[in-house]
Write a protein that holds these residues in place. Structure first.
Motif, PDB file in Angstrom:
ATOM      1  N   ILE A  76       0.814  -1.223   0.000  1.00 32.09           N
ATOM      2  CA  ILE A  76       0.000   0.000   0.000  1.00 32.09           C
ATOM      3  C   ILE A  76       0.848   1.274   0.000  1.00 32.09           C
ATOM      4  CG2 ILE A  76      -1.732   1.323   1.274  1.00 32.09           C
ATOM      5  CD1 ILE A  76      -2.763  -1.405   2.343  1.00 32.09           C
ATOM      6  N   ILE A  77       1.759   1.396   0.928  1.00 37.77           N
ATOM      7  CA  ILE A  77       2.509   2.637   1.113  1.00 37.77           C
ATOM      8  C   ILE A  77       3.509   2.862  -0.015  1.00 37.77           C
ATOM      9  CG2 ILE A  77       3.978   3.953   2.691  1.00 37.77           C
ATOM     10  CD1 ILE A  77       1.128   3.387   3.737  1.00 37.77           C
ATOM     11  N   ASN A  78       4.397   1.915  -0.240  1.00 42.26           N
ATOM     12  CA  ASN A  78       5.389   1.979  -1.323  1.00 42.26           C
ATOM     13  C   ASN A  78       5.213   0.747  -2.203  1.00 42.26           C
ATOM     14  OD1 ASN A  78       6.740   4.338  -0.473  1.00 42.26           O
ATOM     15  ND2 ASN A  78       7.944   3.178   0.997  1.00 42.26           N
ATOM     16  N   PRO A  79       4.202   0.742  -3.075  1.00 40.28           N
ATOM     17  CA  PRO A  79       3.931  -0.472  -3.848  1.00 40.28           C
ATOM     18  C   PRO A  79       5.154  -0.952  -4.615  1.00 40.28           C
ATOM     19  CG  PRO A  79       2.198   1.145  -4.176  1.00 40.28           C
ATOM     20  CD  PRO A  79       3.289   1.826  -3.414  1.00 40.28           C
ATOM     21  N   GLY A  80       5.391  -2.224  -4.504  1.00 40.51           N
ATOM     22  CA  GLY A  80       6.532  -2.831  -5.171  1.00 40.51           C
ATOM     23  C   GLY A  80       6.362  -4.326  -5.230  1.00 40.51           C
ATOM     24  N   VAL A  81       7.470  -4.999  -5.397  1.00 34.13           N
ATOM     25  CA  VAL A  81       7.458  -6.453  -5.498  1.00 34.13           C
ATOM     26  C   VAL A  81       7.525  -7.038  -4.096  1.00 34.13           C
ATOM     27  CG1 VAL A  81       8.699  -8.466  -6.387  1.00 34.13           C
ATOM     28  CG2 VAL A  81       8.612  -6.351  -7.719  1.00 34.13           C
ATOM     29  N   PHE A  82       6.517  -7.830  -3.740  1.00 32.71           N
ATOM     30  CA  PHE A  82       6.523  -8.483  -2.437  1.00 32.71           C
ATOM     31  C   PHE A  82       7.416  -9.708  -2.494  1.00 32.71           C
ATOM     32  CE2 PHE A  82       4.993 -11.748   0.481  1.00 32.71           C
ATOM     33  CZ  PHE A  82       5.133 -11.067   1.681  1.00 32.71           C
ATOM     34  N   PHE A  83       8.282  -9.834  -1.489  1.00 33.34           N
ATOM     35  CA  PHE A  83       9.142 -11.004  -1.351  1.00 33.34           C
ATOM     36  C   PHE A  83       9.170 -11.373   0.123  1.00 33.34           C
ATOM     37  CE2 PHE A  83      13.415 -12.965  -0.900  1.00 33.34           C
ATOM     38  CZ  PHE A  83      13.237 -14.034  -1.752  1.00 33.34           C
ATOM     39  N   ILE A  84       8.807 -12.589   0.439  1.00 31.97           N
ATOM     40  CA  ILE A  84       8.669 -13.024   1.827  1.00 31.97           C
ATOM     41  C   ILE A  84       9.986 -12.923   2.599  1.00 31.97           C
ATOM     42  CG2 ILE A  84       9.068 -15.481   1.405  1.00 31.97           C
ATOM     43  CD1 ILE A  84       6.416 -14.078   3.788  1.00 31.97           C
ATOM     44  N   GLY A  85      11.105 -12.983   1.911  1.00 33.79           N
ATOM     45  CA  GLY A  85      12.400 -12.866   2.573  1.00 33.79           C
ATOM     46  C   GLY A  85      12.560 -11.546   3.310  1.00 33.79           C
TER      47      GLY A  85
END
Length: 185
Positions: A76-85
């Protein structure tokens, strides 16, 4: 034995404690919005809010909040690529802070030096560098790891004394001490 078990319990929060937690989460999101740098190398001051959360709420609340904030910040705040690491990195960082700062009326400079050093070394340099190599480089070899690690090592060496000084000031100033006594006693 009782204090150790209470450290690892998800304690019930009263209304004031919950409001302060929400306020610190908002501060963390605001500080994360103002990161400087690229996807590979960023400087942020969100460690201030996470240090206070760790000091006041302990390991379990802190790790839970770190995971939630990481997901909220990336989606939401800084949309980007989510990576669980990176979520794991946030949880480990906050665990280190909580183990060092929780239930400390006056957090000693040595505790802060060790905690910040461990966070910068374990999470910022080792873990985040590994995640970046996994995400952005097709060849997972030593030269790639070194190419990603060197600028991160330099950045963290520069940030280390700055982060120690800022953390020491924020964890040990009079406002934090009064707030601790008022809300958490």
């Amino acid at each position: 034995m009782e204090s150790t078990s209470r450290t690892w319990a998800l304690s019930k929060l009263d209304t004031r404690q919950f409001v302060v937690l929400a306020f610190l989460m908002a501060i963390d999101m605001a500080l994360n919005k103002f990161t400087v740098g690229t996807n590979v190398l960023q400087v942020s001051f969100s460690f201030v809010a996470m240090s206070l959360i760790a000091k006041w709420y302990g390991p379990l609340w802190s790790m839970l909040i770190a995971a939630v904030l990481d997901v909220v910040n990336i989606t939401i705040i800084n949309p980007g690529v989510f990576f669980i690491g990176f979520t794991l990195t946030a949880v480990v960082s906050t665990l280190i802070y909580a183990l060092a700062y929780y239930r400390q009326d006056h957090t000693s400079l040595w505790r802060i030096i060790v905690a910040v050093g461990l966070v910068l070394l374990i999470t910022n340099i080792v873990m985040n560098t590994a995640w970046l190599v996994i995400m952005y480089h097709t060849a997972h070899d030593w030269p790639s790891l070194v190419a990603f690690a060197i600028p991160r090592i330099i950045k963290n060496l520069i940030m280390y004394p700055i982060q120690v000084a800022i953390t020491y000031f924020f964890l040990n100033n009079q406002v934090v001490r009064r707030t601790t006594k008022t809300i958490f006693s």
